[in-house]
Every structure is written in structure tokens, then in C-alpha cells.
Design a protein around this motif. Structure first.
Motif, mmCIF file in Angstrom:
data_model
loop_
_atom_site.group_PDB
_atom_site.id
_atom_site.type_symbol
_atom_site.label_atom_id
_atom_site.label_comp_id
_atom_site.label_asym_id
_atom_site.label_seq_id
_atom_site.Cartn_x
_atom_site.Cartn_y
_atom_site.Cartn_z
ATOM 1 N N VAL A 167 0.837 -1.192 0.000
ATOM 2 C CA VAL A 167 0.000 0.000 0.000
ATOM 3 C C VAL A 167 0.877 1.249 0.000
ATOM 4 O O VAL A 167 0.627 2.201 -0.743
ATOM 5 N N LEU A 168 1.905 1.272 0.831
ATOM 6 C CA LEU A 168 2.908 2.331 0.796
ATOM 7 C C LEU A 168 4.088 1.843 -0.042
ATOM 8 O O LEU A 168 4.557 0.718 0.130
ATOM 9 N N THR A 169 4.545 2.703 -0.926
ATOM 10 C CA THR A 169 5.576 2.321 -1.889
ATOM 11 C C THR A 169 6.907 2.987 -1.559
ATOM 12 O O THR A 169 6.960 4.187 -1.293
ATOM 13 N N CYS A 170 7.981 2.204 -1.585
ATOM 14 C CA CYS A 170 9.333 2.729 -1.385
ATOM 15 C C CYS A 170 10.268 2.046 -2.377
ATOM 16 O O CYS A 170 10.091 0.877 -2.698
ATOM 17 N N ASN A 171 11.269 2.793 -2.844
ATOM 18 C CA ASN A 171 12.153 2.242 -3.861
ATOM 19 C C ASN A 171 13.593 2.083 -3.403
ATOM 20 O O ASN A 171 14.454 1.725 -4.204
ATOM 21 N N SER A 172 13.874 2.342 -2.120
ATOM 22 C CA SER A 172 15.234 2.187 -1.598
ATOM 23 C C SER A 172 15.168 2.208 -0.078
ATOM 24 O O SER A 172 14.167 2.664 0.502
ATOM 25 N N PRO A 173 16.208 1.731 0.603
ATOM 26 C CA PRO A 173 16.222 1.810 2.071
ATOM 27 C C PRO A 173 16.100 3.244 2.587
ATOM 28 O O PRO A 173 15.420 3.485 3.597
ATOM 29 N N ALA A 174 16.744 4.184 1.912
ATOM 30 C CA ALA A 174 16.654 5.581 2.335
ATOM 31 C C ALA A 174 15.233 6.106 2.189
ATOM 32 O O ALA A 174 14.724 6.827 3.060
ATOM 33 N N HIS A 175 14.582 5.747 1.088
ATOM 34 C CA HIS A 175 13.195 6.148 0.881
ATOM 35 C C HIS A 175 12.293 5.527 1.946
ATOM 36 O O HIS A 175 11.403 6.191 2.492
ATOM 37 N N THR A 176 12.519 4.263 2.244
ATOM 38 C CA THR A 176 11.738 3.586 3.280
ATOM 39 C C THR A 176 11.846 4.305 4.612
ATOM 40 O O THR A 176 10.834 4.550 5.291
ATOM 41 N N GLU A 177 13.057 4.676 4.999
ATOM 42 C CA GLU A 177 13.257 5.364 6.268
ATOM 43 C C GLU A 177 12.586 6.727 6.269
ATOM 44 O O GLU A 177 12.004 7.147 7.281
ATOM 45 N N TRP A 178 12.640 7.411 5.143
ATOM 46 C CA TRP A 178 11.989 8.720 5.042
ATOM 47 C C TRP A 178 10.478 8.584 5.229
ATOM 48 O O TRP A 178 9.855 9.344 5.978
ATOM 49 N N VAL A 179 9.871 7.604 4.550
ATOM 50 C CA VAL A 179 8.426 7.393 4.669
ATOM 51 C C VAL A 179 8.052 7.046 6.106
ATOM 52 O O VAL A 179 7.083 7.578 6.659
ATOM 53 N N LEU A 180 8.807 6.144 6.729
ATOM 54 C CA LEU A 180 8.520 5.770 8.114
ATOM 55 C C LEU A 180 8.587 6.984 9.034
ATOM 56 O O LEU A 180 7.724 7.164 9.913
ATOM 57 N N ASN A 181 9.582 7.827 8.846
ATOM 58 C CA ASN A 181 9.726 9.018 9.686
ATOM 59 C C ASN A 181 8.583 9.999 9.464
ATOM 60 O O ASN A 181 8.076 10.605 10.426
ATOM 61 N N GLU A 182 8.169 10.165 8.216
ATOM 62 C CA GLU A 182 7.090 11.107 7.922
ATOM 63 C C GLU A 182 5.751 10.597 8.448
ATOM 64 O O GLU A 182 4.972 11.354 9.037
ATOM 65 N N VAL A 183 5.459 9.324 8.239
ATOM 66 C CA VAL A 183 4.197 8.763 8.732
ATOM 67 C C VAL A 183 4.148 8.812 10.256
ATOM 68 O O VAL A 183 3.088 9.029 10.854
#
Length: 272
Positions: A167-183
Motif C-alpha cells: 500500500v505504501l511504496t518505497c524504492n530504496s532503504p533511504a526512501h523507506t526510512e523517510w516514509v517511516l519518519n514522515e508517517v
């Protein structure tokens, strides 16, 4: 940091306007995020739209940098739609091209049926019609329900669950961490209140009442927004158009941004 008070909520918003300064007839595009996201999730859309349109993004009640109500707040879709109208009045917006993602699209549908004179167009992206089915699907899998995840693991755990469900899309570990921090900036009680409000909701009866020009940006492989639902939406909304986007999951506005932006701009240009 621009904020304003509207409908009992302090709302954070951003305006990006890179149109020619002598333009007197510039149009406004409103980009509205979905549950757990914020204005920041539209960062890649602004450069593509800002030279031609005034672009407004707003953090929904309880999200991003907008104020959050207390845990016992009674959430409703009606209130979220009223937030939209109150914000427009407070910031002096008479007419907008509105693009809403996920719950943002649902709010757009409500607004289009109640205040059609305020929307020059409506674009619905990644929005399901029948929310109970969508919530049930997002709640299943290797972990417990959304509500339990929020209770036990907070907003960050909820985001991880949705990543597992595509449901949430990420294309790299850095992107994943950014999304987690923002959510994680959205309190767990806000996410719990909104998901409970959405449980059982069905926008289908409202769709024939939408009279403003409408585009459906439809993900082809979303686990919670089935393509059949998107086609149904296109069929029920009078004269609606649809653009099917071949993304890897739900968030086509992230992983297929260029294709979505191209379809959106083509739609807007066709209205002139």
C-alpha cells in the motif's frame, strides 16, 4: 511556516507559484494527501505543475504539521469535507482543480456533491469505493489488524504493515526510512480514529451526483483499490474519464509519478 485556523483546526499548508508574474487568470491546483501522509508526499509533483498552475497542498486534520484533535475526538467524513470548504474560505480560494489521493479523493467526492461551484475539476487517485473491503484487505496478512498494530506498534508499525501489503511504496532503504519518519509524525490515535471512521463507508451512492469534470487515476494492481472499483467509479460518475496506470502497487502517484502527471495535465488542458 503558513498556518491558518479553519473549522476549529490549525491547518498547515504550502503554496508554490512559479507562473509568470503578469498572469492574471492563473488557475489553482490543490493536491490533497491520503491517510498517514502529508504535503511532503507531493514534493515531486510541484516542479511539474508550478510553472503552469498555482499549487496548494494542505496537511489534513491531525496529519503532518496540522493540529491533532484529542484521542476521544469523533471523526467523520463530513467534518473532513467541511475542513476543506473552511480552508478554501479562509485562504480565499473560490475555485480549484482538486486532486485527492486515497481518502483525499473521497473528500473530493463529498465536496463535489455538496459544493460543485467550488471545484473546476475533480481528480480521484487511488481511492476505493467500498471502504470496508479495502480495510479488511489491508488488515490481513502476517500481522494483526490495523487497530492492533496501531495500539502495539504505533504509526511507524502501521506504516511497515502497509509497506508489507504494497500500500505504501518505497524504492530504496533511504526512501523507506523517510516514509517511516514522515508517517510517524501522525499520532497513532489519529490513524486509528480515521480508519475506524472509514470502516463500512461506501461512496457509490454519491458518484452519480458528481457533476464536475472528473478524472479517475486508477492503479492497475493496488491491493486495496481494485481496478474493477475504479472502472465502476468511472461508469457511475457522469462523463468521467479514466487513466489506468501500471504501477507495482497502490501508490501510483509515487512510483509512476511522471505518467500520472502527464495524464492529469492532459485532462486539465482538455477543459480549456
Amino acid at each position: 511556516m503558513p498556518t491558518l485556523d479553519a473549522n476549529g483546526c490549525k491547518m498547515f499548508y504550502e503554496i508554490d507559484d512559479f507562473t509568470d508574474p503578469w498572469m492574471n487568470d492563473k488557475e489553482t491546483v490543490w493536491l490533497q494527501h491520503g491517510v498517514g501522509r502529508s504535503t511532503k508526499f507531493w514534493y515531486h509533483w510541484v516542479p511539474a505543475l508550478g510553472r503552469e498552475y498555482r499549487v496548494i497542498r494542505r496537511d489534513m486534520r491531525g496529519h503532518g504539521q496540522s493540529s491533532a484533535p484529542p484521542p476521544d475526538h469523533k471523526w467523520s467524513l463530513d467534518e473532513l469535507a467541511e475542513d476543506m470548504l473552511a480552508f478554501m474560505d479562509a485562504v480565499g480560494l473560490e475555485l480549484v482543480h482538486y486532486l485527492g489521493e486515497s481518502i483525499g479523493g473521497i473528500i473530493g467526492i463529498l465536496s463535489a456533491t455538496r459544493w460543485p461551484e467550488r471545484l473546476k475539476s475533480l481528480t480521484i487517485c487511488n481511492s476505493p469505493t467500498e471502504l470496508r473491503r479495502a480495510d479488511d484487505q489491508a488488515s490481513t496478512g502476517s500481522r494483526s489488524s490495523v487497530s492492533n498494530t496501531l495500539t502495539n506498534d504505533g504509526s511507524r508499525g502501521w506504516a511497515r504493515l502497509l509497506m508489507e501489503q504494497r500500500v505504501l511504496t518505497c524504492n530504496s532503504p533511504a526512501h523507506t526510512e523517510w516514509v517511516l519518519n514522515e508517517v510517524s509524525k501522525t499520532p497513532a490515535h489519529v490513524l486509528k480514529g480515521i480508519t475506524q471512521t472509514l470502516d463500512g463507508a461506501d461512496t457509490s451512492p454519491l458518484l452519480p451526483q458528481v457533476k464536475v469534470p472528473t478524472l479517475v487515476l486508477a492503479p492497475s494492481r493496488s491491493p486495496i483499490t481494485w481496478l474493477s472499483d475504479q472502472i465502476k467509479m468511472r461508469t457511475l460518475i457522469p462523463n468521467a474519464r479514466i487513466a489506468v496506470v501500471e504501477g507495482s502497487g497502490h501508490e501510483i502517484y509515487v512510483d509512476r509519478a511522471e505518467e500520472c502527471i502527464e495524464a492529469f495535465k492532459k485532462f486539465l488542458h482538455s477543459l480549456n
